[in-house]
Design an enzyme around this catalytic site. Structure first.
Site, mmCIF file in Angstrom:
data_model
loop_
_atom_site.group_PDB
_atom_site.id
_atom_site.type_symbol
_atom_site.label_atom_id
_atom_site.label_comp_id
_atom_site.label_asym_id
_atom_site.label_seq_id
_atom_site.Cartn_x
_atom_site.Cartn_y
_atom_site.Cartn_z
ATOM 1 N N LYS A 36 0.592 0.772 14.980
ATOM 2 C CA LYS A 36 1.951 0.676 15.511
ATOM 3 C C LYS A 36 2.182 -0.482 16.475
ATOM 4 O O LYS A 36 3.333 -0.748 16.842
ATOM 5 C CB LYS A 36 2.321 1.992 16.225
ATOM 6 C CG LYS A 36 2.457 3.166 15.295
ATOM 7 C CD LYS A 36 3.536 2.925 14.282
ATOM 8 C CE LYS A 36 3.473 3.894 13.117
ATOM 9 N NZ LYS A 36 4.138 3.385 11.932
ATOM 10 N N TYR A 64 -9.446 5.979 6.682
ATOM 11 C CA TYR A 64 -9.866 6.497 7.981
ATOM 12 C C TYR A 64 -10.983 7.517 7.754
ATOM 13 O O TYR A 64 -10.867 8.381 6.878
ATOM 14 C CB TYR A 64 -8.700 7.180 8.687
ATOM 15 C CG TYR A 64 -7.572 6.244 9.077
ATOM 16 C CD1 TYR A 64 -7.466 5.772 10.379
ATOM 17 C CD2 TYR A 64 -6.612 5.842 8.143
ATOM 18 C CE1 TYR A 64 -6.431 4.925 10.754
ATOM 19 C CE2 TYR A 64 -5.583 4.994 8.503
ATOM 20 C CZ TYR A 64 -5.492 4.542 9.816
ATOM 21 O OH TYR A 64 -4.468 3.696 10.168
ATOM 22 N N TYR A 112 3.833 6.956 9.624
ATOM 23 C CA TYR A 112 3.014 5.790 9.292
ATOM 24 C C TYR A 112 3.860 4.679 8.662
ATOM 25 O O TYR A 112 3.694 3.494 9.009
ATOM 26 C CB TYR A 112 1.886 6.197 8.340
ATOM 27 C CG TYR A 112 0.692 5.263 8.380
ATOM 28 C CD1 TYR A 112 -0.454 5.593 9.094
ATOM 29 C CD2 TYR A 112 0.705 4.053 7.696
ATOM 30 C CE1 TYR A 112 -1.553 4.751 9.127
ATOM 31 C CE2 TYR A 112 -0.387 3.203 7.718
ATOM 32 C CZ TYR A 112 -1.510 3.552 8.444
ATOM 33 O OH TYR A 112 -2.589 2.697 8.489
ATOM 34 N N PRO A 158 -4.937 1.411 18.261
ATOM 35 C CA PRO A 158 -4.643 0.854 16.930
ATOM 36 C C PRO A 158 -4.721 1.858 15.791
ATOM 37 O O PRO A 158 -4.409 1.505 14.649
ATOM 38 C CB PRO A 158 -5.706 -0.235 16.775
ATOM 39 C CG PRO A 158 -6.839 0.199 17.654
ATOM 40 C CD PRO A 158 -6.206 0.890 18.819
ATOM 41 N N HIS A 160 0.840 -1.189 0.000
ATOM 42 C CA HIS A 160 0.000 0.000 0.000
ATOM 43 C C HIS A 160 0.880 1.245 0.000
ATOM 44 O O HIS A 160 1.720 1.417 0.882
ATOM 45 C CB HIS A 160 -0.914 0.013 1.229
ATOM 46 C CG HIS A 160 -2.064 -0.944 1.134
ATOM 47 N ND1 HIS A 160 -3.229 -0.779 1.847
ATOM 48 C CD2 HIS A 160 -2.232 -2.066 0.387
ATOM 49 C CE1 HIS A 160 -4.067 -1.763 1.563
ATOM 50 N NE2 HIS A 160 -3.473 -2.558 0.676
#
Length: 389
Positions: free
Chosen positions: A296, A200, A384, A292, A72
């Site tokens: 991580k 998200y 990220y 979450p 991704h």
């Protein structure tokens, strides 16, 4: 029984440490309270940083990951009914890999079996002894008998509720914790993901996350009350609520189906310091928990194992104690950065009614700034995809 490193816990941290030590010629014994079937039945996240992928490759457990893992290059963020994309590849030159934690654990079990690794399952009442001496040891109960494992070091990879952290005296251990006033209701379904990347969603009804395990296995979450009962959330109610929190194009594209697994998980941030006491070393959830939102948890466990495996290799290879002495401080620098990022993502995207209308507008302003600022998007992307070890 005698070994060089006694490892408590056969989750991904304990198994990966055992596998890396084996490849460096260092013996270990893994003690696990549960059965293998129980361990593999736990549903966990699967967004893997590139540093973690590299360490799995070093451990020799990358064949299926390379074949089935999904690369991704970004994530989606939606608010105000509109979707925006954070392009990791363009911003950082890096990306993440989606591959379930359960699959990583299965790969590690198979690797340890192939190498003849010792994993004691259903080992009850595991207890570390003499951790401040040069000859620590472990006891466990199995089949009604008490067994002993003598070792040079003990690695506590037994999770938040394990015995390892509790072995450190209260006068030595300091903990930091934030409990969030909501949970995540998660559903796993055999349906195609609604988007090809993790998305998200910030919405006035609450946060929602669209994720996946594979091209035919989806994982969805909605923010919910900690007082909710899972029985109050039949599949139909969950899918209806998820649709309400998605932008219109995603709501229309959503494919629903029977849930394979459904659960409510509380969210917390937690850190224990130090991560070493004598010859006991904490790794993974035994030392820290993150919400979450920032993906991580597993990645922090892997980075702990990276530092710990190299510290053991230095000690056994040349007698160098420096990396062992620096282990806690080295890990905690990375841990606190990941805690900050996970806290920031959580506060940015979830609903906090107690913050009032002012707090809502601040969230929207920060989201708008994020998706319109290359610097802000780069900061998110760097964290990220994973800060360097």
């Amino acid at each position: 029984m005698k070994t060089q490193v006694g490892i408590i816990g056969s989750g991904p941290a304990g198994l990966l440490l055992s596998q890396l030590l084996h490849r460096r010629g260092i013996d270990s014994v893994v003690l696990e309270r549960q059965s293998r079937e129980y361990v593999l039945g736990r549903i966990r996240a699967g967004v893997i940083e590139q540093g973690a992928v590299a360490l799995l490759r070093e451990a020799g457990v990358h064949e299926r990951l390379d074949r089935e893992g999904q690369i991704h290059e970004g994530i989606g963020i939606s608010f105000g009914g509109r979707r925006h994309r954070i392009d990791f590849k363009a911003l950082t030159g890096s990306c993440v890999t989606v591959y379930g934690q359960t699959e990583i654990t299965r790969d590690l079990f198979e690797a340890r079996d192939a190498a003849g690794g010792v994993i004691v399952r259903e080992a009850e009442d595991v207890t570390p002894h003499d951790i401040k001496t040069d000859a620590p040891w472990l006891t466990y109960r199995r089949g009604g008998d008490i067994h002993r494992v003598d070792c040079d070091f003990i690695a506590g990879c037994d999770g938040f509720h394990g015995v390892s952290r509790r072995t450190i005296p209260p006068a030595v251990l300091r903990t930091y914790e934030k409990v969030y006033p909501f949970g995540w209701l998660g559903v796993l379904s055999r349906t195609p993901p609604v988007t090809h990347e993790v998305t998200y969603n910030h919405h006035e009804r609450g946060f929602a996350l669209c994720s996946m395990r594979s091209k035919s296995l989806s994982r969805y979450y909605v923010q919910c009350s900690l007082d909710d009962d899972i029985a109050e959330w039949p599949d139909e109610r969950f899918w209806d609520e998820l649709r309400r929190r998605l932008p219109e194009d995603l709501a229309r594209a959503l494919v629903t189906g029977p849930s394979i697994e459904k659960s409510i998980a509380p969210l917390r941030s937690f850190v224990a310091e130090p991560m070493r006491h004598g010859r006991l070393f904490l790794a993974g959830d035994a030392a820290h928990i993150v919400p979450p939102t920032g993906a991580k948890g597993l990645n922090l466990a892997v980075s702990d194992v990276y530092y710990l495996s190299r510290a053991f290799a230095a000690w056994y290879g040349s007698g160098d104690e420096g990396p062992l002495d620096a282990y806690s401080d080295t890990c905690l620098r990375r841990v606190w950065k990941a805690e900050r990022f996970s806290w920031w993502m959580t506060t940015l995207l979830h609903r906090f009614p107690e913050n009032g209308l002012f707090g809502e507008r601040i969230q929207l302003a920060e989201l708008d700034y994020l998706v319109n600022s290359k610097a802000a998007m780069t900061a998110l992307a760097e964290n990220y995809v994973g800060l360097p070890y």
